[in-house]
Design an enzyme around this catalytic site. Structure first.
Site, PDB file in Angstrom:
ATOM      1  CG  ASP A 226      -2.006  -1.053   1.144  1.00 31.64           C
ATOM      2  OD1 ASP A 226      -2.112  -1.729   0.111  1.00 31.64           O
ATOM      3  OD2 ASP A 226      -2.754  -1.219   2.139  1.00 31.64           O
ATOM      4  CB  SER A 227       3.789   2.312   1.057  1.00 33.58           C
ATOM      5  OG  SER A 227       4.471   1.084   1.284  1.00 33.58           O
TER       6      SER A 227
END
Length: 417
Positions: A226-227
């Site tokens: 998610d990054s």
């Protein structure tokens, strides 16, 4: 009979049970699946956690402890170009031809302990039948301790689909990145008690109680899902760099850092991977260009401790060279994957019980008679007892099937997954 039963472990919050291996009737695959925060908080207070006694320690031929840490969804060149990951790789051996076996995440994590993905093409709430064995069965048969450390897992033995940060609502822990829990065979009280939050790693480290086999997963931010690979690389270096100077942690330890899959589905599924630890001392800054995939995690562990096998794709998977040099395992190339003009990308799944977009098929039976090349490791007797007499597509070759190159009799997958 395995020594790792509740009767010989220090269990926090659970009374001792008879010294016997878990059976299907004792499995609890749906007991700890609630994700509502009130249910999770209630379970936190009573969830049992196992502590491995120091007397259970089996020496290996190349290493005495194996740790693997996974990151997410990044092409090889991009990951290799991250300064923190590059620095870590320079402290050990870069595996320049290491590959995922399909897409998306879960069908890469699951086979790293069970020897196949059983047709998975999704990240759903999947539960693999309790008659399917994993590396856990192989380890316990030889009294070798094991465990998982999952960042932000809400409590030991949690079986739920996910757990979000209660303040930010960001994704934290996800079941699909914790491979042993996907197998119902690992959901008895004994085995659930070995599957812990990452905070327990530091407690076990301080007490010198780390298991001999462990799977560590950062949360969905820190693994890059998610990054970005920059975030993942920063986390990985901050986690590992202090440990590289810890004598207890490093002694005869082999650490595999890898990614589950690449990001670009139209190229071969090569992922940046490297080995660290005392087991590769003297090889710092070197490169191993042999072909490996996620099944090599299992075959390397099998070779090191002379374990039985699962009778699946673990049997023929190449053993990491630093280990094979001591176990006498042979290497076989897979040019169709590794060469620049390769024809196999290992990017899709073929039919199986969990396939959702192509075709379903029954659980494949392990090949209970195959042996590892040259070293002749045999299939676990308990697996033979369950699956004997059934046809199987597994062999002890290094080439594994994918959706476009399935086993004989299976339709070719022309669906992009």
């Amino acid at each position: 009979m395995a020594a790792f039963a509740l009767g010989v472990l220090a269990i926090v919050g659970v009374a001792a049970a008879p010294n016997k291996r878990a059976t299907p009737t004792s499995l609890e695959p749906d007991l700890y699946t609630a994700t509502v925060n009130t249910s999770v908080y209630a379970a936190q207070a009573t969830a049992p956690t196992a502590k491995v006694p120091k007397k259970y320690h089996m020496g290996g031929r190349s290493f005495d402890r194996f740790i693997t840490i996974w990151m997410e969804n990044t092409d090889y060149d991009k990951a290799a170009g991250d300064p923190n990951l590059s620095w870590l790789a320079s402290q050990g051996v870069t595996l320049s031809e290491y590959y995922g076996v399909t897409h998306p995440s879960q069908p890469n994590y699951a086979p790293s302990v069970g020897g196949d993905n059983f047709g998975m093409d999704n990240d759903d709430f999947n539960q693999i039948n309790c008659n399917v064995s994993t590396v856990v069965d192989l380890l316990e048969e030889r009294d070798i301790s094991w465990g998982t450390y999952q960042e932000d897992m809400p409590y030991t033995g949690y079986e739920g689909f996910s757990w979000v940060n209660q303040k930010t609502q960001a994704n934290d822990y996800v079941r699909k990145h914790n491979p042993p829990i996907i197998y119902n065979a690992n959901t008895g009280p004994q085995r659930l008690a070995f599957q812990k939050n990452l905070t327990m790693f530091y407690q076990d480290l301080a007490n010198e109680d780390l298991p001999q086999w462990s799977f560590i997963t950062p949360n969905m931010t820190n693994d890059g899902h998610d990054s970005s690979v920059t975030v993942a690389g920063t986390w990985m270096r901050s986690f590992l760099e202090p440990l590289l100077s810890n004598e207890y942690f490093m002694e005869r330890t082999l650490i595999l850092v890898t990614f589950d899959e690449n990001h670009t589905y139209t190229i071969a599924n090569k992922v940046f991977s490297f080995l660290l630890g005392g087991a590769v001392k003297g090889l710092e800054g070197t490169t191993d260009s042999h072909y490996y995939n996620h099944y090599s995690e299992i075959s390397t562990v099998e070779a090191n401790w002379d374990l039985h096998t699962l009778g699946r794709w673990d049997v023929g998977a190449n053993v990491f060279d630093v280990v094979a040099a001591k176990t006498n395992d042979i290497y076989r190339p897979n040019d169709a994957v590794t060469l620049a003009n390769g024809t196999i990308f290992q990017n899709s799944s073929f039919a199986g019980p969990f396939n959702t977009v192509f075709a379903q098929a029954a659980y494949p039976a392990p090949n209970v008679w195959i042996k590892s090349p040259k070293t002749a490791r045999t299939v676990l007797p308990a697996i033979k007892k369950i699956w004997s007499g059934m046809d199987s597509y597994y062999n002890n070759g290094v080439v594994i099937p994918d959706g476009q190159h399935p086993p004989t009799g299976y339709a070719v997958n022309d669906v992009s997954n």
